[in-house]
Design a protein around this motif. Sequence first.
Motif, mmCIF file in Angstrom:
data_model
loop_
_atom_site.group_PDB
_atom_site.id
_atom_site.type_symbol
_atom_site.label_atom_id
_atom_site.label_comp_id
_atom_site.label_asym_id
_atom_site.label_seq_id
_atom_site.Cartn_x
_atom_site.Cartn_y
_atom_site.Cartn_z
ATOM 1 N N ASP B 61 -24.294 77.857 70.582
ATOM 2 C CA ASP B 61 -23.925 77.699 69.435
ATOM 3 C C ASP B 61 -24.280 78.784 68.577
ATOM 4 O OD1 ASP B 61 -23.202 76.451 66.356
ATOM 5 O OD2 ASP B 61 -25.026 74.479 66.847
ATOM 6 N N GLU B 66 -29.364 79.246 64.043
ATOM 7 C CA GLU B 66 -29.273 79.752 65.709
ATOM 8 C C GLU B 66 -30.271 80.746 65.813
ATOM 9 O OE1 GLU B 66 -29.522 75.869 67.031
ATOM 10 O OE2 GLU B 66 -29.746 75.229 65.190
ATOM 11 N N PRO B 81 -23.793 69.405 84.186
ATOM 12 C CA PRO B 81 -24.629 69.057 83.048
ATOM 13 C C PRO B 81 -25.544 67.804 83.149
ATOM 14 C CG PRO B 81 -22.625 67.434 83.418
ATOM 15 C CD PRO B 81 -22.728 68.707 84.585
ATOM 16 N N GLU B 105 -47.823 77.728 81.764
ATOM 17 C CA GLU B 105 -48.269 76.179 81.854
ATOM 18 C C GLU B 105 -49.301 75.166 80.729
ATOM 19 O OE1 GLU B 105 -51.845 77.006 84.763
ATOM 20 O OE2 GLU B 105 -49.774 77.819 86.061
ATOM 21 N N HIS B 106 -48.682 76.036 79.537
ATOM 22 C CA HIS B 106 -49.042 75.251 78.586
ATOM 23 C C HIS B 106 -47.943 74.381 77.491
ATOM 24 C CE1 HIS B 106 -48.272 78.908 76.907
ATOM 25 N NE2 HIS B 106 -47.782 78.458 75.457
ATOM 26 N N HIS B 107 -46.634 74.415 78.271
ATOM 27 C CA HIS B 107 -45.585 74.079 77.392
ATOM 28 C C HIS B 107 -45.217 73.863 79.166
ATOM 29 C CE1 HIS B 107 -41.354 73.958 76.890
ATOM 30 N NE2 HIS B 107 -41.807 73.965 75.708
ATOM 31 N N LEU B 108 -44.679 74.047 79.733
ATOM 32 C CA LEU B 108 -44.070 73.548 81.244
ATOM 33 C C LEU B 108 -45.081 71.725 81.535
ATOM 34 C CD1 LEU B 108 -41.576 74.286 82.763
ATOM 35 C CD2 LEU B 108 -43.323 75.244 84.328
ATOM 36 N N THR B 109 -44.477 70.672 81.667
ATOM 37 C CA THR B 109 -45.308 70.027 82.279
ATOM 38 C C THR B 109 -45.072 69.247 84.123
ATOM 39 O OG1 THR B 109 -43.395 68.582 82.714
ATOM 40 C CG2 THR B 109 -43.790 68.439 80.505
ATOM 41 N N VAL B 110 -46.442 68.520 84.206
ATOM 42 C CA VAL B 110 -46.161 68.731 85.520
ATOM 43 C C VAL B 110 -45.128 68.117 86.377
ATOM 44 C CG1 VAL B 110 -47.837 67.489 87.026
ATOM 45 C CG2 VAL B 110 -49.128 67.749 85.022
ATOM 46 N N ALA B 111 -44.394 67.412 86.078
ATOM 47 C CA ALA B 111 -43.270 67.270 86.748
ATOM 48 C C ALA B 111 -42.360 68.011 86.789
ATOM 49 C CB ALA B 111 -43.060 65.963 85.880
ATOM 50 N N HIS B 113 -43.060 71.518 86.795
ATOM 51 C CA HIS B 113 -43.507 72.330 87.907
ATOM 52 C C HIS B 113 -43.429 71.815 88.847
ATOM 53 C CE1 HIS B 113 -47.276 75.257 89.137
ATOM 54 N NE2 HIS B 113 -47.238 75.519 87.862
ATOM 55 N N ARG B 114 -43.883 71.331 89.060
ATOM 56 C CA ARG B 114 -43.746 70.368 90.706
ATOM 57 C C ARG B 114 -42.298 70.732 91.459
ATOM 58 N NH1 ARG B 114 -45.249 65.217 90.530
ATOM 59 N NH2 ARG B 114 -47.414 65.767 90.565
#
Lengths: 368, 368
Positions: B61, B66, B81, B105-111, B113-114
């Motif tokens: 945008d 922004e 998409p 790692e403090h933002h990325l979820t376990v899923a 990351h996998r």
Amino acid sequence: MSEVYAARRTRLRERCNAGGSAAALVTRPANVRYLAGAAPHGAVLLLGKREDLLVCQSPPDDRPCEGRPDDNLRVRILPQPGGDPAVAAAGLAQAQEADSLAVEEHHLTVARHRALTSVTPRLRLTDLGSAVEQLRVVKDEEEISCLRIGAEIADQALGELLESILVGRTERHLALELERRLVDHGADGPAFPTSVATGPNSGRRGHRPTDRRVEEGDFLSVCLGAAYRGYRCEIGRTFVIGTSPADWQIQLYELVFAAQRAGREALTPGAAYRDVDRAARQVLDCAGYSEGLQPLTGHGVGLEIDEDPQLAPAAMGKLDACVPVTVEPGVHLPGRGGVRIDDTLVVRPEADGGPELLTITTKELLAL
Amino acid sequence: MSEVYAARRTRLRERCNAGGSAAALVTRPANVRYLAGAAPHGAVLLLGKREDLLVCQSPPDDRPCEGRPDDNLRVRILPQPGGDPAVAAAGLAQAQEADSLAVEEHHLTVARHRALTSVTPRLRLTDLGSAVEQLRVVKDEEEISCLRIGAEIADQALGELLESILVGRTERHLALELERRLVDHGADGPAFPTSVATGPNSGRRGHRPTDRRVEEGDFLSVCLGAAYRGYRCEIGRTFVIGTSPADWQIQLYELVFAAQRAGREALTPGAAYRDVDRAARQVLDCAGYSEGLQPLTGHGVGLEIDEDPQLAPAAMGKLDACVPVTVEPGVHLPGRGGVRIDDTLVVRPEADGGPELLTITTKELLAL
């Protein structure tokens, strides 16, 4: 209401046990609220081996829009500020002699997951997956009633806006006014950031309001929703500014209207998600608008504005009765603008009258 | 501006390389914006071995609020998409022949990351930790100038509210009016949900507005902020409604004012975070209000409203010049109400005149 939450937790516990986990830790806020009645900031829900606990950083707030924790659920407040309720809950699970704990790996960060592992080394962490999201897809009548009230509020706010002078006002001001009216009529707040799009911006999904002013001859597309007791609905309409729409505007509007109607009519229990999407999409496709179409033509709504199911070409699964979804096809022509029409409906069997339309503002092309 | 973003990325790259990682993947939106100039929804930044890339779900945008992606940065739009830009970026890192990739790692979820691990099995994933958050603590003058404008906007919105009739209006309506005024004066939007608290609610940190109406004799506490070009500031004030404040109100106000002044005066380069906190906190402690005090008396602000540092009893670290922080002690007496006073200031050396106050609305006790 208390039995409702207990019954939901029982269903989740059955799924967990079937998956081999004695206990579950729910961290995603909408999932916590669904199972506990409330989700105070940062709170997590432990489905323990012996007892369920809502673990909070501070005492829950008591406002209706925040929900109230189920009376049958013990609430545990962390003694120290700044601690992580998920870590505390994992310790409590271990204290209840669980040997495994299912966690929401699609919500928990790698760092939090590691913190859980390090405080509870004897606990085997497994993946709860989207088990709670799946339970949430089919709504009970209490939930649908909250969505219905939210839709009435959005209809009222939109109706009042249409009675005011629009030419010369900016997208941002119109959006703010709609949000004020939502609250005036009893909403907890907007269900999502209100979108107002004029002229070349019209018809863009999720357009964020700018300082562009409404002009004669513009398409004006508006998308808003009310949050009511945590439940979120959505309505989108497109109007023409001025006395007489241009031919291209009438044609484009009729096309999107036909697509949206086809989508609505495809909403029956047992219909595949992708078939509902195809019903709406093929109307636009056949008219030559296959380029640049949005990836989905509708989605579930509930405690979050964008829930399962997705009505999209590659979606797997079939609609059930009592699933509320949006139907929201649109076309945007770069540089010219476009049309979106968006309703929230509840899937109902034919015998009950077919899909229940929650957002009842007219879909005739209004010239304002 | 372009050089600014490139210089920030160079600093981060040096840290990464020193930590043994050839490439880094930044996913936290405020961190992406800090390094790339913009953070379109879902976008991630790859600091590649050969080239940096902003990987987006859809074209960015172009509105000032922004941000604009740095011209020197290549933007890559996902062809399909619904894909995850982080997964795509990991693939691009591997294509640039990186053998390791530092992730948040403090933002990325376990899923997620996998998912990264499974698409790029040859890439060793390491932890970037809060390296970007640490770079963000000290602001440049451009950033401070955005905060200064945001603070002016908040002062204006608050000033106008004080000139209007308040008795009989609800907390929710006052909060909405403040937010409308913020936008009227050029804010992107509110920096955080505006808090308006009356009577027994007054003085509660982060109180969410209710339908309670302003009454004669109430304390009224207000906390608001403007977002301007992505930067978020904060101001909080407490007023008395009616012509003559009660004695307990005057005493409590003077106490919190003294605590807040002590906190402000402790803001010098080199001061320990915990000492700034203690300066404010001990004034309240000595007066017997040690129970139920909030866990922190201030925090950093910038692209997020709650950034490092934390001014709290157990915080480790020392203030630098050009760090903007809030100083916001408060006391809330259950059932009666209370006082909070909150400013945003920039730490400056004594030689430059000491701390720069951004939020200049008077802190005299006004009876409205």
